[in-house]
Design an enzyme around this catalytic site. Structure first.
Site, PDB file in Angstrom:
ATOM      1  N   GLU A 166      -3.334  -7.772   7.686  1.00 22.81           N
ATOM      2  CA  GLU A 166      -2.357  -6.944   6.966  1.00 22.81           C
ATOM      3  C   GLU A 166      -0.952  -7.517   7.065  1.00 22.81           C
ATOM      4  O   GLU A 166       0.026  -6.787   7.070  1.00 22.81           O
ATOM      5  CB  GLU A 166      -2.370  -5.479   7.442  1.00 22.81           C
ATOM      6  CG  GLU A 166      -1.894  -4.494   6.369  1.00 22.81           C
ATOM      7  CD  GLU A 166      -1.961  -3.032   6.790  1.00 22.81           C
ATOM      8  OE1 GLU A 166      -1.944  -2.754   7.987  1.00 22.81           O
ATOM      9  OE2 GLU A 166      -2.030  -2.177   5.893  1.00 22.81           O
ATOM     10  N   ALA A 170       0.827  -1.213   0.000  1.00 20.65           N
ATOM     11  CA  ALA A 170       0.000   0.000   0.000  1.00 20.65           C
ATOM     12  C   ALA A 170       0.859   1.261   0.000  1.00 20.65           C
ATOM     13  O   ALA A 170       0.591   2.208  -0.743  1.00 20.65           O
ATOM     14  CB  ALA A 170      -0.939  -0.007   1.200  1.00 20.65           C
TER      15      ALA A 170
END
Ligand SMILES: [Zn+2]
Length: 383
Positions: free
Chosen positions: A326, A114
């Site tokens: 994550e 990200a």
């Protein structure tokens, strides 16, 4: 500048003769010995994983791509990356795949790093090329490990550019690569927040396409170029919180009743300050939050301690929580107080005493299949 891709015309796809979608076997391996009371035969879907263990060749490409902005002689061509399948396997075998096995999770909804999206760097052509290269690696990993990974794409956003420029790459990833969602950056400037809020019509062309394709977006900022905001410690959490408040003040879901967003990292400050948001909505004569947002907005479980997960599951209905870790992501270490990885979030959920078996089924599997309807279709096709 690259020409945006359109279906059937892929300009930098090195494997356009192999776009058959891999099948997913709904394996349940890994549940044994985890202490979970999640029912056997069920899956555990991690809706938030990033490819943060990329081969050095990808970093080198990006470095040269950025250098090429000022000095075109240094600009690399995408096929020059030349990362082999063995290199891709080596990059995940000892990381994401190992953690899946150890933690008893099955399938990770997987996207490019990200913070690496860095939409603030270069122009929309740079962003498109970088998104295509990054998404293609995710696609290749989903073909190498169809039972472990399913793709979510990076969008070629760029500051000041209408997000309709993302539609071509989104369609390519969904229609040709079998991806089931995208990451949408509410702040392509990287910490300066100069884009219109998410309820603004500026974003509508992209929302129309998300609805048409029936794919959700995870609202996920990228690297901060503002030194006041640490990327993962401040900017990410600010992004989650800011996006939620933008949604409260908009009528977006009246215009798009089937649009679906996931706010990651447990919703930033949202669960902790739920009373503030309820009160603000009330003062602004907005409907109750449940009515205003909870048919469209979901939260993940990337919260790295038990009290945080307990609060999340007390405040947010189980219908709106998706399991996520994550990994391998922002926090990589082991908590010396527990002896376990901070981001081994399944352990926290397993220990929340008030969650029923039905609640846990929703959090670990059911809600992901509901929100990522294309994933559900792929799984159902194999059932
Ligand atoms: Zn993330």
């Amino acid at each position: 500048m690259l020409v945006p891709p359109s279906p059937g015309k892929i300009n930098v796809n090195p494997f356009d003769n192999r776009i058959a979608l891999p099948t997913i076997r709904a394996t349940t391996a890994g549940l044994a010995g985890t202490g979970s009371d999640h029912q056997r035969g069920a899956m555990i879907i991690d809706c938030h994983g990033h490819y943060t263990t990329e081969p050095q060749k990808l970093h080198d490409f990006r470095k040269n791509q950025i250098a090429g902005i000022k000095d075109p002689k240094q600009k690399p061509s995408p096929p020059a990356i030349n990362i082999s399948d063995d290199e891709l396997r080596a990059s995940v075998e000892g990381a994401q795949l190992k953690f899946q096995r150890e933690r008893g999770t099955n399938l990770t909804i997987f996207s490019p790093r990200a913070s690496g999206m860095s939409h603030h760097i270069g122009d929309e052509g740079i962003s498109l090329e970088w998104s295509q290269v990054s998404n293609e690696l995710i696609y290749r990993l989903t073909t190498l490990y169809p039972n472990n990974f399913i793709g979510v794409c990076q969008l070629p956003q760029s500051p000041g550019v209408n997000p309709k420029n993302c539609i071509g790459e989104l369609e390519r990833c969904v229609n040709e690569f079998g991806f089931v969602g995208c990451n949408l950056n509410p702040d392509p400037s990287g910490g300066h927040w100069d884009a219109p809020p998410m309820g603004d019509r500026f974003w509508y062309p992209l929302y129309e396409k998300l609805v048409e394709l029936d794919v959700p977006a995870m609202i996920h900022v990228s690297a901060s170029c503002n030194p006041a905001f640490h990327t993962t410690g401040a900017h990410y959490i600010n992004g989650d919180t800011t996006a939620f408040m933008q949604l409260i003040t908009s009528d977006l879901f009246k215009d798009f009743p089937t649009l679906k967003f996931i706010i990651p990292h447990g919703g930033g400050a949202v669960p902790y300050h739920w009373g503030r948001y309820r009160g603000l909505a009330q003062d602004m004569k907005r409907p109750p939050l449940e009515e205003l947002l909870l048919k469209n907005v979901y939260f993940d479980t990337c919260v790295y301690h038990l009290p945080g997960i307990e609060l999340l599951t007390k405040v947010i209905p189980a219908d709106n929580i998706l399991f996520a870790s994550e990994m391998v992501g922002a926090v990589k270490g082991i908590d010396p107080r527990t002896g376990h990885y901070y981001d081994d979030t399944k352990r926290y959920i397993d220990r929340v005493s008030w969650l029923t078996a039905e609640d846990k089924h929703k959090i670990f599997e059911g809600n992901a299949r509901k929100v990522y309807s294309r994933l559900d279709e792929r799984l159902a096709a194999k059932a």
